[in-house]
Design an enzyme around this catalytic site. Structure first.
Site, PDB file in Angstrom:
ATOM      1  CE  LYS A  65      -1.935   3.071   1.949  1.00  0.00           C
ATOM      2  NZ  LYS A  65      -1.741   4.492   1.549  1.00  0.00           N
ATOM      3  CB  CYS A 111      11.947   8.714  10.199  1.00  0.00           C
ATOM      4  SG  CYS A 111      13.059   7.436   9.659  1.00  0.00           S
TER       5      CYS A 111
END
Ligand code: NAD
Length: 529
Positions: free
Chosen positions: A200, A308
């Site tokens: 996804k 991140c």
């Protein structure tokens, strides 16, 4: 004036070329297709997410929200492909991974190009995005060694062996900031261990995944083993709820990751969630100044801070605070612009909304008692195309805990400087932060480095290294509020995550009659070994 119009035309040419060359890539405003059973297919949905070039807002494509029947078909395809793939020998799966890695390397620049178009990061950085994913594929090729398990004769003629078996259908839910690397954290390890996998992709950057599945197909991956289900939250929720999906790997924001972790585990799935971060670097006055400041500027402003593991807090200790003006000069020297321009260091943020949030946080600094040492809001932009882009220049602010610039993950090119008197104070600051992805120290002192290594609670420690992400023979080790779930991505942890343990105990001896024993039934647990 920089020749941005040339770069601009080049990005249009690249967009056209990629669409012509790659079956699933769309750059002319149409919806991107899903991928199932080795084929791209158009969604019947009416719900679409725009995919814009963040340097100009040009509409490139649209990501469809898969309908529930499309998601069902994709999961069924993955389920049907599972048993034959599980029964493909490990060496057979390894061969496909070897071919996949060489194809990915060969087409690295195309994958990087779609990343720069859709996500905005510089082309050089996008190549790094692909490389870090490719390294996971290469590490996955060592699966035969990683999958070796124990085998022991536990009693006379009786053996126990352990084997690791795949789980079934697995899925990954991916963020916008690493369109190739993040899906590739999961795909190779899930597949080589015998699972099927559904990607996804982030609805904001679908293109790299479209190329990845085509490359896997070229490598000989059987139909249905790797599928793509596009969409946003509805696709995520369907994957979390469907009992056929056995494990989910999530990378993204705190909110999304907690949601997926809670919903997936409630439904009995394995879930690993990598979340947000606030990564600190401690600058000690005995550090190699020039090398440290270069590393700090690169890690804070590279990828426009949308990593991140971006360095978002610099903790100066004692006299090291005097070096900040030199850091400001390095920030000023960075060029902001379109990612295809080879002279550009800092590309755009992903969306106007994201830019707005970053600008608001910069504005909050002075309101909350801090100071702006270098203001990226005033970055001079050199072309009309830039004006529509989501650009924010490198920014350095001075702040402290309790202020938005320190407490929140900004996800933009903003470095917050916090001054401390002592190394101990710096360590306490880092350890009291809720996040624990990574932290670094810049020093020439072996004992300070050792103390940092032993006492800092972040999961990935850098000693004179600004972004200490381990290569994929190790596992991702971000901790505290930066991760949910017990097993990290790739490396040995991911073998554990994507497989379940089975033990087999067998007895092969001459029959009791041959051995001259009677047929007495034993009802007791064994009392002698
Ligand atoms: P995001 O959470 O908005 O989106 C990530 C994925 O989750 C997307 O595919 C999205 O469709 C889905 N999603 C998001 N919220 C959801 C919800 N409430 N319900 C269902 N699905 C949801 O994250 P992003 O903005 O794409 O990525 C940036 C974030 O990712 C940053 O916080 C960054 O620190 C984090 N990140 C973490 C790592 C890591 O390894 N720790 C790596 C990369 C990015």
């Amino acid at each position: 004036m920089r020749p941005t119009s040339i770069v601009w035309c080049r990005s249009k040419e690249i967009a056209t070329r990629l669409q012509e060359k790659w079956k699933g890539v769309v750059t002319d405003r149409r919806p991107v297709p899903h991928y199932l059973d080795g084929q791209f297919f158009e969604s019947q949905t009416t719900q679409l997410y725009d995919v814009n070039d963040p340097s100009s807002q040009t509409l490139l494509s649209r990501t469809p929200q898969a309908t529930s029947s499309e998601i069902d078909a994709i999961i069924s395809s993955s389920q049907n492909a599972f048993l034959p793939w599980k029964r493909t020998s490990l060496l057979g799966r390894q061969q496909i991974m070897l071919r996949f890695s060489s194809l990915l390397r060969k087409h690295q620049d195309d994958v990087a190009s779609i990343i720069t178009l859709e996500q905005g990061k510089t082309f050089g950085d996008a190549r790094g995005d692909v490389l870090r994913g490719l390294q996971v594929v290469e590490a996955a090729c060592a699966a035969p060694n990683l999958m070796m398990q124990d085998h022991l004769e536990v009693a006379r003629d009786m053996d126990t062996l352990a084997r690791r078996e795949p789980l079934g259908v697995t899925a990954s839910i991916n963020p916008f900031n690493f369109p190739a690397m993040c899906p590739l954290w999961s795909i190779p390890m899930a597949l080589v261990t015998g699972n099927t996998h559904i990607i996804k992709p982030s609805e904001r950057v679908p293109g790299a995944s479209q190329m990845i599945v085509e490359l896997a197909e070229m490598a000989g991956l059987p139909k249905g083993v790797l599928n793509i289900a596009h969409g946003g939250h509805d696709t995520v929720n369907a994957l979390c709820d469907d009992p056929r999906v056995r494990a989910i790997s999530f990378v993204g924001s705190d909110q999304g990751g907690k949601h997926v972790h809670d919903r997936g585990t409630k439904n009995g799935k394995r879930v690993q969630s990598n979340l947000g971060a606030k990564n600190h670097a401690v600058l000690l006055p005995d550090a190699d100044k020039e090398a440290a400041l270069d590393s700090i500027a690169g890690a804070a402003f590279g990828a426009a801070g949308q990593r991140c593991m971006a360095l978002s807090v610099l903790v100066t200790v004692g006299q090291a605070r005097k070096w900040i003006p030199e850091l400001v000069e390095k920030a000023k020297a960075l060029t902001v612009g379109i990612g295809f321009d080879p002279e550009v260091d800092v590309g755009p943020l992903i969306s106007p909304r994201s830019k707005q949030r970053v600008l608001e946080i910069i504005s909050s600094v002075e309101e909350e008692g801090g100071s702006i040492l270098h203001d990226g809001r005033e970055q001079k932009l050199s072309s009309p195309h830039h004006e529509k882009g989501n650009f924010v220049g490198p920014t350095i602010v001075r702040g402290q805990a309790g202020m938005r610039c320190y407490d929140e993950e900004i996800f933009g090119p903003v470095l917050t400087v916090v001054d401390c008197e002592t190394f101990q104070e710096a360590l306490e600051l880092i350890n009291s932060n809720r996040y624990g992805n990574g932290a670094s120290v810049f020093t020439n002192s072996g004992s300070a480095a050792r103390q940092f290594e032993m006492e800092c609670e972040a999961g990935q420690i850098g000693i004179n290294v600004p972004i200490p992400v381990p290569l994929p023979m190790f596992s991702w080790s971000g901790g505290k509020a930066s991760a949910l779930g017990d097993l990290g991505f790739y490396g040995k942890s991911s073998i554990m995550f994507y497989t379940k343990l089975k033990t087999v105990t067998s007895l092969w001896r001459k029959s009791s009659v041959d051995l001259g024993r009677g047929g007495k039934v034993s009802v007791n647990m064994p009392t002698i070994s």
